[in-house]
Design a protein around this motif. Structure first.
Motif, PDB file in Angstrom:
ATOM      1  N   UNK A 152       0.847  -1.207   0.000  1.00 46.64           N
ATOM      2  CA  UNK A 152       0.000   0.000   0.000  1.00 46.64           C
ATOM      3  C   UNK A 152       0.876   1.248   0.000  1.00 46.64           C
ATOM      4  N   UNK A 153       1.914   1.212   0.824  1.00 46.92           N
ATOM      5  CA  UNK A 153       2.814   2.362   0.906  1.00 46.92           C
ATOM      6  C   UNK A 153       3.576   2.551  -0.422  1.00 46.92           C
ATOM      7  N   UNK A 154       4.079   1.461  -0.965  1.00 51.19           N
ATOM      8  CA  UNK A 154       4.871   1.563  -2.203  1.00 51.19           C
ATOM      9  C   UNK A 154       4.022   2.032  -3.383  1.00 51.19           C
ATOM     10  N   UNK A 192       3.347   5.663  -4.443  1.00 49.91           N
ATOM     11  CA  UNK A 192       4.348   6.388  -5.231  1.00 49.91           C
ATOM     12  C   UNK A 192       5.359   5.368  -5.765  1.00 49.91           C
ATOM     13  N   UNK A 193       4.942   4.595  -6.795  1.00 51.67           N
ATOM     14  CA  UNK A 193       5.782   3.474  -7.216  1.00 51.67           C
ATOM     15  C   UNK A 193       6.946   3.897  -8.123  1.00 51.67           C
ATOM     16  N   UNK A 194       8.125   3.988  -7.549  1.00 50.15           N
ATOM     17  CA  UNK A 194       9.297   4.350  -8.349  1.00 50.15           C
ATOM     18  C   UNK A 194      10.399   3.319  -8.124  1.00 50.15           C
ATOM     19  N   UNK A 242       4.382  -8.823  -6.760  1.00 51.11           N
ATOM     20  CA  UNK A 242       3.646  -9.164  -5.526  1.00 51.11           C
ATOM     21  C   UNK A 242       3.001  -7.910  -4.953  1.00 51.11           C
ATOM     22  N   UNK A 243       3.741  -6.795  -4.949  1.00 48.70           N
ATOM     23  CA  UNK A 243       3.192  -5.548  -4.404  1.00 48.70           C
ATOM     24  C   UNK A 243       1.982  -5.093  -5.216  1.00 48.70           C
ATOM     25  N   UNK A 244       2.082  -5.181  -6.546  1.00 52.40           N
ATOM     26  CA  UNK A 244       0.957  -4.753  -7.395  1.00 52.40           C
ATOM     27  C   UNK A 244      -0.308  -5.555  -7.053  1.00 52.40           C
TER      28      UNK A 244
END
Ligand code: HEM
Length: 447
Positions: A292-294, A297-299, A409-411
């Protein structure tokens, strides 16, 4: 909950029964003692195989004297119709030359360039999911193939040619005999290894499609209109020793291995990672919080904030190494743990057994993403952890995969909650990669 592991066979069985087990699955055909042995010798009428679990021996073969332990032709044979003379199959000077041209495309700076394409593939994968029961291997295969098409050729999987290559690959895998079989099965070398007609036919069709992609790219490079992706980078890199580039035919062989090595492996790891998270809700909650945190602002620079997710992916590669075994050959007389080994012997390195070795790892069958912070985990990471192999022949895509895995996985986890489906415990089996015998079913709901 202990993650599923195939039942090992009893330590002693007849050769006939061994072969029958082998045809079903290379992992469950092995005796339980391999999880505690440092080395095992398999005798066949025509050659010997040595499975090496001793970290010093593994280091000798992969890192200290890799040129004395070339890839075995026995294994390459099954893949040749598809992969031709790709970097995965060649040895010696030819292999060294190919790596000099390919490796720069996968260096750190280049990974930053491929990040937007990987992120787009991850977001598209999350968008394809819907609530309910889902066979997740099919989804992760789709996603990993999408990553490869977008990073290599700047096209999404929906592109007509990409979709066709993906479909043909799936058919091809269904026709493939189990890859590493040849290292154990007692056929003499002179016996013609017949590729099934269907295997040859699908290989031909895949290669025809890849030729189209590669020729189109060569034309774009000549016209100065090519996008700056991995294919362009590889096709325009000159060998620093003699200035030569890959011609189109050679590039087709390399593209075939990038698709195969790059999508099957990541798909397998992602599916098992999601299964492990489904069965370990606390770990999933931690990954979801990082996600959620990443995703706010996914960079590329912020990938390091996915540190627990990365440990989960690393632990998945330990428990379910997508490439369960690798095979090399001796070219001269060697001494392995005091035993004389003749030239022409098969040397089997088994990430599967090494990663679960009871004399090396604490609680080897447990899922414990935090183990790498402890003393035992750190020591084993150096000596007994080879999901990408090691030494000069290490996987070209290792850095790429370690970005792709946590990112995808994050997505997914930023949007979806995953839970196991009752009565559907997956059974790991080794085909081209470590898969589940009957798929991996997860119950998916919006987070
Ligand atoms: C989780 C994902 C992956 C895993 C676990 C993995 C694992 C491996 C392993 C164990 C090998 C060595 C095989 C052997 O020596 O017999 C290998 C080789 C290779 N991999 Fe990967 N791989 C992954 C992803 C990728 C990706 C994403 C790419 C490319 C885009 C790639 C390209 C290659 C190539 C070209 C080789 C041959 C290298 C050589 O022989 O010099 N792999 N991989």
């Amino acid at each position: 909950m202990i993650p599923p592991k195939p039942a090992a066979r009893p330590d002693r069985v007849s050769l006939w029964r061994y072969l029958r087990l082998f045809r079903a699955d290379i992992l469950s055909a092995q005796p339980a003692k391999l999880y505690r042995a440092w080395m095992a010798e398999f005798r066949t009428p025509f050659f010997r195989s040595y499975l090496c679990n001793d970290p010093d021996l593994v280091r000798r073969v992969l890192q200290e004297r890799p040129m004395d332990f070339p890839k075995s032709d026995r294994i390459g044979e099954g893949l040749r119709p598809l992969l031709g003379r790709s970097v995965f199959l060649t040895n010696g000077a030819e292999w060294q030359r190919q790596r000099r041209i390919i490796d720069p495309a996968f260096e750190g700076g280049r990974l930053r360039d491929t990040f937007p394409a990987m992120l787009a593939a991850g977001q598209a994968a999350a968008a394809r999911l819907s609530p309910g029961a889902c066979e997740i291997e099919a989804e992760t295969s789709h996603a990993a193939a999408d990553v490869i098409f977008r990073t290599l050729f700047s096209i999404p999987i929906e592109h007509e040619l990409a979709a066709e290559v993906f479909r043909e690959f799936r058919d091809h895998q269904r026709t493939q005999p189990i890859l590493n079989l040849a290292a154990f099965v007692p056929l003499p070398r002179w016996m013609p290894r017949l590729h099934r007609r269907r295997t040859r036919a699908t290989a031909r069709r895949i290669r025809r499609l890849i030729v189209q992609l590669t020729e189109a790219r060569a034309a774009e490079i000549a016209a100065g209109t090519a996008p700056g992706d991995l294919a362009t980078k590889i096709m325009t890199t000159a060998d620093p020793q003699n200035g030569a580039r890959f011609d189109t035919a050679e590039m087709v062989d390399q593209v075939a291995i990038f698709f195969l090595a790059g999508h099957e492996t990541s798909a397998s790891a992602l599916a098992w990672a999601l299964y492990l998270l489904a069965t370990h809700p606390e770990a999933q909650a931690r990954c979801a919080a990082e996600a959620a945190d990443f995703m706010a602002d996914p960079t590329f620079a912020r990938l390091k904030t996915l540190s627990f997710t990365r440990d989960v992916f690393r632990e998945t590669l330990r428990l379910y190494p997508p490439v369960p075994m690798m095979v090399r050959e001796t070219v001269r007389t060697e001494t392995f743990r005091g035993r004389t080994v003749a030239p022409g012997a098969q040397v089997v390195l088994s990430p599967w057994h090494l990663h679960r070795h009871t004399r090396l790892w604490d609680a080897p069958d447990d899922f414990d993403p935090e183990r790498f912070a402890g003393e035992n985990g750190r020591a084993c990471l150096r000596r007994a952890y080879i999901p990408f192999s090691a030494g000069p022949r290490v996987c070209t895509g290792a850095g790429f995969a370690m970005v792709e895995g946590p990112l995808l996985l994050a997505c997914v986890l930023a949007e979806w909650h995953v839970a196991p489906v009752e009565g559907r415990t997956p059974v790991p089996v080794a085909h081209l990669t470590v898969r589940s015998r009957d798929g991996i079913y997860l119950s998916i709901s919006p987070r």
